[in-house]
Motif scaffolding. Sequence first.
Motif, PDB file in Angstrom:
ATOM      1  N   ILE A 121      37.220   5.722 -36.579  1.00 15.34           N
ATOM      2  CA  ILE A 121      37.831   4.394 -35.935  1.00 15.34           C
ATOM      3  C   ILE A 121      37.181   4.464 -34.503  1.00 15.34           C
ATOM      4  O   ILE A 121      36.645   3.304 -34.133  1.00 15.34           O
ATOM      5  N   GLY A 122      37.545   5.375 -33.735  1.00 18.25           N
ATOM      6  CA  GLY A 122      36.969   5.383 -32.147  1.00 18.25           C
ATOM      7  C   GLY A 122      35.478   5.125 -32.298  1.00 18.25           C
ATOM      8  O   GLY A 122      35.017   4.356 -31.436  1.00 18.25           O
ATOM      9  N   VAL A 123      34.767   5.982 -32.954  1.00  9.78           N
ATOM     10  CA  VAL A 123      33.194   5.873 -32.720  1.00  9.78           C
ATOM     11  C   VAL A 123      32.930   4.575 -33.370  1.00  9.78           C
ATOM     12  O   VAL A 123      31.742   3.979 -32.621  1.00  9.78           O
ATOM     13  N   SER A 124      33.335   4.019 -34.407  1.00  8.65           N
ATOM     14  CA  SER A 124      32.875   2.821 -34.919  1.00  8.65           C
ATOM     15  C   SER A 124      33.104   1.733 -33.859  1.00  8.65           C
ATOM     16  O   SER A 124      32.179   0.972 -33.472  1.00  8.65           O
ATOM     17  N   LEU A 125      34.365   1.810 -33.181  1.00 12.80           N
ATOM     18  CA  LEU A 125      34.748   0.713 -32.104  1.00 12.80           C
ATOM     19  C   LEU A 125      33.823   0.908 -30.996  1.00 12.80           C
ATOM     20  O   LEU A 125      33.194  -0.026 -30.414  1.00 12.80           O
ATOM     21  N   TYR A 126      33.469   2.043 -30.631  1.00 12.54           N
ATOM     22  CA  TYR A 126      32.399   2.387 -29.442  1.00 12.54           C
ATOM     23  C   TYR A 126      31.215   1.736 -29.813  1.00 12.54           C
ATOM     24  O   TYR A 126      30.487   1.226 -28.943  1.00 12.54           O
ATOM     25  N   PHE A 127      30.698   2.014 -31.094  1.00  9.96           N
ATOM     26  CA  PHE A 127      29.188   1.482 -31.482  1.00  9.96           C
ATOM     27  C   PHE A 127      29.296  -0.072 -31.559  1.00  9.96           C
ATOM     28  O   PHE A 127      28.352  -0.911 -31.484  1.00  9.96           O
ATOM     29  N   SER A 128      30.304  -0.653 -31.893  1.00 11.14           N
ATOM     30  CA  SER A 128      30.593  -2.206 -32.016  1.00 11.14           C
ATOM     31  C   SER A 128      30.910  -3.239 -30.828  1.00 11.14           C
ATOM     32  O   SER A 128      30.846  -4.359 -30.578  1.00 11.14           O
ATOM     33  N   ARG A 129      31.842  -2.413 -29.883  1.00  9.94           N
ATOM     34  CA  ARG A 129      32.737  -3.133 -28.894  1.00  9.94           C
ATOM     35  C   ARG A 129      32.214  -2.719 -27.491  1.00  9.94           C
ATOM     36  O   ARG A 129      31.956  -3.613 -26.688  1.00  9.94           O
ATOM     37  N   THR A 130      31.822  -1.544 -27.385  1.00  5.97           N
ATOM     38  CA  THR A 130      31.615  -1.236 -25.898  1.00  5.97           C
ATOM     39  C   THR A 130      30.017  -1.310 -25.705  1.00  5.97           C
ATOM     40  O   THR A 130      29.320  -1.192 -26.582  1.00  5.97           O
ATOM     41  N   ARG A 131      29.744  -1.500 -24.328  1.00 10.37           N
ATOM     42  CA  ARG A 131      28.169  -1.815 -24.118  1.00 10.37           C
ATOM     43  C   ARG A 131      27.537  -0.688 -24.287  1.00 10.37           C
ATOM     44  O   ARG A 131      26.292  -0.681 -24.807  1.00 10.37           O
ATOM     45  N   PRO A 132      27.687   0.628 -23.830  1.00  9.94           N
ATOM     46  CA  PRO A 132      27.044   1.819 -24.147  1.00  9.94           C
ATOM     47  C   PRO A 132      26.786   1.929 -25.539  1.00  9.94           C
ATOM     48  O   PRO A 132      25.611   2.407 -26.107  1.00  9.94           O
ATOM     49  N   GLY A 133      27.902   1.683 -26.284  1.00  2.00           N
ATOM     50  CA  GLY A 133      27.777   1.777 -27.705  1.00  2.00           C
ATOM     51  C   GLY A 133      26.848   0.831 -28.397  1.00  2.00           C
ATOM     52  O   GLY A 133      26.141   1.094 -29.370  1.00  2.00           O
ATOM     53  N   LEU A 134      26.865  -0.408 -27.905  1.00  2.00           N
ATOM     54  CA  LEU A 134      25.983  -1.495 -28.388  1.00  2.00           C
ATOM     55  C   LEU A 134      24.561  -1.100 -28.163  1.00  2.00           C
ATOM     56  O   LEU A 134      24.000  -1.666 -29.052  1.00  2.00           O
ATOM     57  N   ARG A 135      24.342  -0.480 -27.077  1.00  2.00           N
ATOM     58  CA  ARG A 135      23.075  -0.216 -26.643  1.00  2.00           C
ATOM     59  C   ARG A 135      22.462   0.701 -27.755  1.00  2.00           C
ATOM     60  O   ARG A 135      21.370   0.493 -28.364  1.00  2.00           O
ATOM     61  N   ILE A 168      16.671  -1.521 -22.887  1.00  2.64           N
ATOM     62  CA  ILE A 168      17.349  -0.280 -23.272  1.00  2.64           C
ATOM     63  C   ILE A 168      16.417   0.590 -23.217  1.00  2.64           C
ATOM     64  O   ILE A 168      15.217   0.461 -23.963  1.00  2.64           O
ATOM     65  N   SER A 169      16.747   1.841 -22.906  1.00  4.61           N
ATOM     66  CA  SER A 169      16.105   2.937 -23.145  1.00  4.61           C
ATOM     67  C   SER A 169      16.129   3.884 -24.130  1.00  4.61           C
ATOM     68  O   SER A 169      17.106   4.229 -24.260  1.00  4.61           O
ATOM     69  N   VAL A 170      15.154   3.752 -25.314  1.00  6.72           N
ATOM     70  CA  VAL A 170      15.280   4.245 -26.232  1.00  6.72           C
ATOM     71  C   VAL A 170      15.619   5.612 -26.220  1.00  6.72           C
ATOM     72  O   VAL A 170      16.222   6.475 -26.927  1.00  6.72           O
ATOM     73  N   VAL A 201      26.013 -10.230 -26.825  1.00  7.27           N
ATOM     74  CA  VAL A 201      26.607  -9.201 -25.724  1.00  7.27           C
ATOM     75  C   VAL A 201      25.523  -8.253 -25.345  1.00  7.27           C
ATOM     76  O   VAL A 201      25.551  -7.829 -24.394  1.00  7.27           O
ATOM     77  N   ALA A 202      24.800  -7.705 -26.468  1.00  5.00           N
ATOM     78  CA  ALA A 202      24.053  -6.683 -26.173  1.00  5.00           C
ATOM     79  C   ALA A 202      22.855  -7.218 -25.188  1.00  5.00           C
ATOM     80  O   ALA A 202      22.270  -6.580 -24.336  1.00  5.00           O
ATOM     81  N   GLY A 203      22.513  -8.357 -25.563  1.00  2.00           N
ATOM     82  CA  GLY A 203      21.487  -8.994 -24.439  1.00  2.00           C
ATOM     83  C   GLY A 203      21.925  -8.983 -22.977  1.00  2.00           C
ATOM     84  O   GLY A 203      21.175  -9.018 -22.203  1.00  2.00           O
ATOM     85  N   GLY A 204      23.106  -9.163 -22.990  1.00  2.00           N
ATOM     86  CA  GLY A 204      23.424  -9.121 -21.583  1.00  2.00           C
ATOM     87  C   GLY A 204      24.107  -7.686 -20.955  1.00  2.00           C
ATOM     88  O   GLY A 204      24.827  -7.670 -20.045  1.00  2.00           O
TER      89      GLY A 204
END
Lengths: 294, 296
Positions: free
Chosen positions: A153-167, A183-185, B138-141
């Motif tokens: 649950i935590g990792v899913s939220l990390y990937f969908s909600r937080t900025r480093p996760g979204l990156r 974003i640096s691949v 959001v990812a864009g920002g």
Amino acid sequence: MIQLIEYALNGALLGLLYALIAMGFVVIYRASKVFNFAQGELVVVGAFLVWFFTLDLGLPLYVGFALALIGAAIFGLIIEPLLFRRLVGQSTFSMVMVTIGLLILLRGLVLVIFGPSVRPFPDLISTAPITFGDITLNRGLAYGGIFTILLAIGVSLYFSRTRPGLRMTVVAEDHQIAQSMGISVRRSIAYAWGMGMVLSTLGAVFYLNGKSVTFLVAEIGFAALPVALLAGLESVGGLIPAGIIVGVAQGLAAGYIDPVVGGSFSAVFPYLVMVIILFLRPSGLFGWRIVERV
Amino acid sequence: MVAGPGARPGGALTEGASGSAPSTESSGGPGGSPLLELSNVEVTYSGVILVLKGINIIVPERGCVALLGPNGAGKSTTLKAVSGVLKTEEGLVSAGQVRFAGERIDTLAAERTVRRGILHVMEGRKVLEHMTVEQNLVAGGHLQRSRDAKESLELTYEYFPRLADLRGRTSGYLSGGEQQMLVIGRALMARPKLMMIDEPSLGLAPLMVEEIFSILHRLRQEDLALVIVEQNTAAALALADYGYVLDNGRIVLDGTAESLRSNEDIREFYLGLGATGERKSFRDIKHYRRRKRWLG
């Protein structure tokens, strides 16, 4: 009836352990689209790091465990600059071949550094089984199962909600788009290997609690593959149901089929599930399906 | 390398190698202090294929420049050379310089140019198709502080009210026009100083094209410079204040948007209008008729 529940429950717990190890696999796959064949070796390296910092150095259990996790993260982070940086722009296939090279390399290194002998593994969790009436459960796996659910649950939220996760999710979608968004691949891939390594070490701790560690532990990496495929290679949350499905199937096969055929049919069972998945639903239950617009 | 941005084919040689922005009177480039300057840029793919053969382009601050020309002329490559995306495709700026706000950027990787404020909206509506509309934005920002990002999100939804209605939708299943809005909105989220848009109207219904261009016209009120690559020459020249026509990796013509709009060759080749302003039809073109007869 009790026996059925016990088989199913123990199977589910084993499945959740597979899910934890598959999580490391999925995190790496998302970032780099690389099918990491060395997943089992990462578990072994994590296990030996824990053994080294706790039993070998004689540090207090939890200090050693914390140091092992830090060591695992560092070890994961250096894999990308060491092995994959030069392969930027090369085909995914060559990167996958590199993971096979990594498998062989790590197996060799583990044998050279730690030797082939069986080492005791520290018990971070009490080895006393949990009993509910007539049902007994492995305590390490039970705690591990609960931990895995929370972690997923935590990792899913990390990937969908937080900025480093979204990156990292953007990188999972498309490398060129990620770069055009700033974003640096490469950094994302390095983080993913670091995360994968930490997850593998956690998996080792729950798996080996009350057991011992050798290089053969790596086999669990392949056992976890069907779970990752069933979940769909991009889905972290999907690992939980996928792990439970594969685990219960294996548990029941061990309870009811093994005694009949007189062999360890249950060990093959996850792979059987994997083949069926690949036939019926190649993107898994929760994986990213190819978007087709009509 | 010696010649400054004043030297360009089709334009008058002004100010020589001084490197300063040519005045508006000459056809040497758009006026205003230059934000982006390409001087004698050559681009090579895979080390052998020369795609751009020494081009000079100036984009002034808050200005809007259109790159026109036939397919394969090197318009998209020019944008990629600026944004650094070129490097992910085995391309390389092999000669010349790209300067942004006075600093050389041709050696920077794509992810670095974004940090300088250059946003490249690539051709083909590259949405992050498994993510929702809001996640895309959001990812864009992601480079901004979270408070600024929230503000940008509201601003973007103001620009694109349709995206606000669709915020929870998976972006891969949006219509083409909505996807185009989303990628432009995603670029806006980074608060760029320069936005380069590649073929925003490609494959869209005429009404949708109109909508996209009306948004681009509104974007011109914002504090940012625009570079637009477009096949729809009329729409592009109505938006831009300066235009460059590329062909086969060279700039063959440049001038203010008005001068290009009234230029005979442009009208003929790209707008399909005759000298008297009547729209030409394929029926009037002799060889086409002959071919038709032959086929019939």
